[in-house]
Design a protein around this motif. Structure first.
Motif, PDB file in Angstrom:
ATOM      1  N   MET B   1       0.928  -1.183  -0.022  1.00 61.32           N
ATOM      2  CA  MET B   1      -0.097   0.095   0.010  1.00 61.32           C
ATOM      3  C   MET B   1       0.916   1.135   0.009  1.00 61.32           C
ATOM      4  SD  MET B   1      -3.385   0.722   2.267  1.00 61.32           S
ATOM      5  CE  MET B   1      -2.692  -0.150   3.790  1.00 61.32           C
ATOM      6  N   SER B   2       0.830   2.275  -1.021  1.00 63.31           N
ATOM      7  CA  SER B   2       1.348   3.357  -1.208  1.00 63.31           C
ATOM      8  C   SER B   2       0.968   4.287  -0.083  1.00 63.31           C
ATOM      9  CB  SER B   2       1.296   3.929  -2.276  1.00 63.31           C
ATOM     10  OG  SER B   2       0.058   4.534  -2.432  1.00 63.31           O
ATOM     11  N   LYS B   3       1.826   5.615   0.233  1.00 63.73           N
ATOM     12  CA  LYS B   3       1.682   6.324   1.239  1.00 63.73           C
ATOM     13  C   LYS B   3       0.230   6.810   1.172  1.00 63.73           C
ATOM     14  CE  LYS B   3       5.898   6.839   3.585  1.00 63.73           C
ATOM     15  NZ  LYS B   3       6.338   5.602   3.292  1.00 63.73           N
ATOM     16  N   LYS B   4       0.020   7.279  -0.303  1.00 63.00           N
ATOM     17  CA  LYS B   4      -1.282   8.237  -0.685  1.00 63.00           C
ATOM     18  C   LYS B   4      -2.359   7.376  -0.429  1.00 63.00           C
ATOM     19  CE  LYS B   4      -3.015  10.643  -4.536  1.00 63.00           C
ATOM     20  NZ  LYS B   4      -3.032  10.461  -5.958  1.00 63.00           N
ATOM     21  N   GLU B   5      -2.440   5.932  -0.754  1.00 65.49           N
ATOM     22  CA  GLU B   5      -3.444   5.088  -0.500  1.00 65.49           C
ATOM     23  C   GLU B   5      -3.570   5.036   0.961  1.00 65.49           C
ATOM     24  OE1 GLU B   5      -3.122   1.278  -2.442  1.00 65.49           O
ATOM     25  OE2 GLU B   5      -2.607   2.026  -4.166  1.00 65.49           O
ATOM     26  N   ASN B   6      -2.629   4.980   1.684  1.00 64.00           N
ATOM     27  CA  ASN B   6      -2.954   4.828   3.244  1.00 64.00           C
ATOM     28  C   ASN B   6      -3.350   6.197   3.853  1.00 64.00           C
ATOM     29  OD1 ASN B   6      -2.239   4.107   5.641  1.00 64.00           O
ATOM     30  ND2 ASN B   6      -0.326   4.375   5.979  1.00 64.00           N
ATOM     31  N   PHE B  12     -13.305   7.510   1.982  1.00 61.44           N
ATOM     32  CA  PHE B  12     -14.576   6.675   1.675  1.00 61.44           C
ATOM     33  C   PHE B  12     -14.521   5.255   2.127  1.00 61.44           C
ATOM     34  CE2 PHE B  12     -14.710  10.664  -0.865  1.00 61.44           C
ATOM     35  CZ  PHE B  12     -16.175  11.063  -0.484  1.00 61.44           C
ATOM     36  N   LYS B  13     -13.185   4.375   1.451  1.00 60.17           N
ATOM     37  CA  LYS B  13     -13.307   3.185   1.550  1.00 60.17           C
ATOM     38  C   LYS B  13     -13.329   2.480   2.929  1.00 60.17           C
ATOM     39  CE  LYS B  13      -9.848   0.358   0.013  1.00 60.17           C
ATOM     40  NZ  LYS B  13      -8.520   0.306  -0.330  1.00 60.17           N
ATOM     41  N   GLU B  14     -12.548   3.151   3.920  1.00 60.56           N
ATOM     42  CA  GLU B  14     -12.608   2.747   5.474  1.00 60.56           C
ATOM     43  C   GLU B  14     -13.214   3.393   6.150  1.00 60.56           C
ATOM     44  OE1 GLU B  14      -9.014   0.727   6.449  1.00 60.56           O
ATOM     45  OE2 GLU B  14      -8.812  -0.143   4.498  1.00 60.56           O
ATOM     46  N   ASN B  15     -14.233   4.554   5.757  1.00 61.27           N
ATOM     47  CA  ASN B  15     -14.680   5.767   6.583  1.00 61.27           C
ATOM     48  C   ASN B  15     -15.047   5.043   8.049  1.00 61.27           C
ATOM     49  OD1 ASN B  15     -16.477   7.348   7.820  1.00 61.27           O
ATOM     50  ND2 ASN B  15     -15.684   8.833   6.189  1.00 61.27           N
ATOM     51  N   SER B 126       2.400   5.099  10.370  1.00 63.98           N
ATOM     52  CA  SER B 126       1.310   5.238  11.579  1.00 63.98           C
ATOM     53  C   SER B 126       0.725   6.426  11.673  1.00 63.98           C
ATOM     54  CB  SER B 126       1.986   4.504  12.917  1.00 63.98           C
ATOM     55  OG  SER B 126       2.497   3.530  12.668  1.00 63.98           O
ATOM     56  N   ALA B 127       1.629   7.564  11.386  1.00 62.87           N
ATOM     57  CA  ALA B 127       1.346   8.973  11.565  1.00 62.87           C
ATOM     58  C   ALA B 127       0.365   9.141  10.414  1.00 62.87           C
ATOM     59  CB  ALA B 127       2.530   9.829  11.554  1.00 62.87           C
ATOM     60  N   ILE B 128       0.712   8.532   9.168  1.00 65.14           N
ATOM     61  CA  ILE B 128      -0.191   8.936   8.124  1.00 65.14           C
ATOM     62  C   ILE B 128      -1.620   8.281   8.156  1.00 65.14           C
ATOM     63  CG2 ILE B 128      -0.247   8.462   5.486  1.00 65.14           C
ATOM     64  CD1 ILE B 128       2.520   8.833   5.328  1.00 65.14           C
ATOM     65  N   ASP B 129      -1.293   7.067   8.839  1.00 64.84           N
ATOM     66  CA  ASP B 129      -2.691   6.244   8.849  1.00 64.84           C
ATOM     67  C   ASP B 129      -3.482   7.118   9.831  1.00 64.84           C
ATOM     68  OD1 ASP B 129      -4.509   3.674   9.080  1.00 64.84           O
ATOM     69  OD2 ASP B 129      -3.758   4.241  11.128  1.00 64.84           O
ATOM     70  N   GLY B 130      -2.988   7.513  11.067  1.00 66.83           N
ATOM     71  CA  GLY B 130      -3.602   8.189  12.153  1.00 66.83           C
ATOM     72  C   GLY B 130      -4.320   9.574  11.689  1.00 66.83           C
ATOM     73  N   LEU B 131      -3.479  10.340  10.829  1.00 69.30           N
ATOM     74  CA  LEU B 131      -3.972  11.418  10.322  1.00 69.30           C
ATOM     75  C   LEU B 131      -5.143  11.331   9.266  1.00 69.30           C
ATOM     76  CD1 LEU B 131      -3.464  14.616  10.299  1.00 69.30           C
ATOM     77  CD2 LEU B 131      -1.973  14.253   8.247  1.00 69.30           C
TER      78      LEU B 131
END
Lengths: 201, 254
Positions: B1-6, B12-15, B126-131
């Motif tokens: 999974m790229s950073k942008k997808e993350n 939308f997909k995992e709202n 993790s930071a990107i995911d959290g944000l």
């Protein structure tokens, strides 16, 4: 410590300020554990049990420790730690002394740590009841009465809701509304009914 | 999974609210107006990003069986910080969110991200995911809040609870259009007040979720229809080929 205080606290916490329909606490178990009325009853018994103990302990902790040492600002951390360890402790005690109770409540107990109704009632007790003017014993009595009322209100609403949901399983609902959306509409209508009780006391 | 997808998956997909139904208590309780919803979202952005970073930094040092209490303490620390900041800089917001600020601690979304993502991935991810997740959560709250406030009052107000960028509350409502024709009516008197009260919260969220489910069901039906058509076509082609082969064989025999 009179019966009037007790009855007022119970009725206002159970019916007028209902924890789910008016204050929106504990929506996760309300939607998650309400598919069968038997599991709803088990969950609400566990919540009532933990809620009463937790609010007594947190109220005492706040009054006798946090307030005395002027560290009220860490109340959130202290309360959540107390609740998490309390849930573990209650689970161990029940497992040791009553196998039948453990069988009926056991699986719901770990879910309760992240149930916001417990922390919500503990924090609400501090915000609404605690004050340097109310003596400790009386405040503790009102806090425990409120917790009993809140737990009963939680049980009442989640049991009624799960009974309706069991009937909804058999109903012919449009595809787009099946599952959670129609349940939320049911909850909205129940909330309107409870809204009629505002101002009774 | 790229950073942008993350980063983008939370929208939308995992709202968290519309798809996973996590963190429903604030989604119903603080969305009476657009501003309180946005304020709650901002607090959650800070807490979720911070807790994800710290959990990810400490993931090798936290023992396996005490991980849940440790995560809760980390989250509670950030929540206490955020509570103090709100009390200092946006007191109206602090008053109106009330008990729901400390209750961010037990928001299933935050503990869920710590448990399922931050404890297994490195700090940057993790930071990107959290944000991203927190922005998705904020987006959902703002959608619900704007719909509810619009239905209840016929407009949106900025500056009442979040006193930033403006000196006094600025309101944008249907009055702008109505006052072109008639000055004696204000749209606020005709609002559906129910939507700012608890019953309206449930019903508004039910309609939004039903819309998402409707789109999902329609997409599934279209896909099923397309697949069916594809199978029919293949069958027809096979039949035609069989026929041609049979004809050819008959021709050769003759």
């Amino acid at each position: 410590m009179s019966f009037t205080v007790f009855a007022t606290a119970i009725i206002s916490a159970m019916l007028i300020n209902n924890v789910i329909l008016m204050q929106f606490l504990g929506i996760c178990p309300f939607l998650g554990v309400s598919k069968k009325s038997s599991s709803a009853l088990g969950m609400s018994a566990a919540v009532l049990f933990v809620m009463v103990i937790a609010s007594a302990v947190t109220y005492t902790l706040y009054d006798l420790v946090l307030y005395q040492f002027n560290i009220e600002y860490i109340s959130t951390i202290a309360f959540i730690l107390v609740i998490a360890s309390l849930v573990q402790f209650v689970e161990m005690v029940i497992k040791r002394y009553s196998t039948s109770l453990y069988k009926s409540l056991g699986i719901y107990l770990p879910l309760i740590t992240t149930n916001c109704a417990i922390l919500g009632v503990s924090e609400g007790n501090i915000a609404n009841i605690w004050g340097a003017t109310v003596p400790f014993g009386e405040g503790l009595f009102i806090a425990v009465s409120t917790a009993i009322g809140t737990g009963l209100g939680f049980g009442l609403v989640i049991f009624a809701f799960s009974s309706i949901r069991e009937r909804l399983e058999a109903a012919n609902v449009p595809k787009a509304w099946r599952g959670v959306p129609i349940s939320l509409i049911v909850a909205g209508i129940m909330s309107m009914a409870f809204f009629g009780l505002v101002g009774v006391i | 999974m790229s950073k942008k997808e993350n980063f983008l998956k939370g929208f939308f997909k995992e709202n968290p609210i519309f798809v996973f139904l996590l963190g429903m208590c604030p989604a119903l309780a603080v969305t009476a107006t657009f501003e309180t919803a946005l304020g709650m979202g901002l607090l959650v952005i800070f807490v979720l990003t911070g807790s994800n970073i710290v959990v990810s930094l400490l993931r090798k040092y936290i023992p396996e069986h005490v991980r849940t209490p440790s995560y809760i303490v980390i989250i509670a620390t950030f929540v206490t910080l955020v509570e103090m900041f709100t009390e200092a800089f946006a007191f109206e917001l602090y008053e109106s969110l009330g008990i729901f600020i400390p209750l961010i601690v037990v928001n299933c979304l935050i503990l869920g991200r710590a448990e399922s993502f931050a404890s297994k991935n490195n700090v940057v991810d993790s930071a990107i995911d959290g944000l991203g997740m927190a922005l998705g959560f904020t987006f959902a709250l703002v959608v619900i809040g704007s719909i509810r406030e619009f239905l209840a009052t016929g407009g949106l107000v900025w500056g009442e609870y979040l006193p930033f960028f403006v000196d006094q509350p600025v309101s944008l409502s249907l009055d702008l259009i109505i006052h072109l024709f008639d000055d004696s009516i204000t749209i606020r008197d005709f609002g559906l007040a129910m939507f700012s009260l608890p019953p309206g919260a449930f019903i508004a969220l039910a309609f939004i979720l039903a819309y998402f489910q409707f789109k999902k069901v329609r997409k599934e039906e279209q896909e099923a229809a397309a697949k069916k058509a594809w199978i029919e076509q293949k069958k027809k082609e096979a039949l035609a080929r069989k026929k041609a082969k049979a004809l050819k064989e008959r021709g050769e025999a003759a």
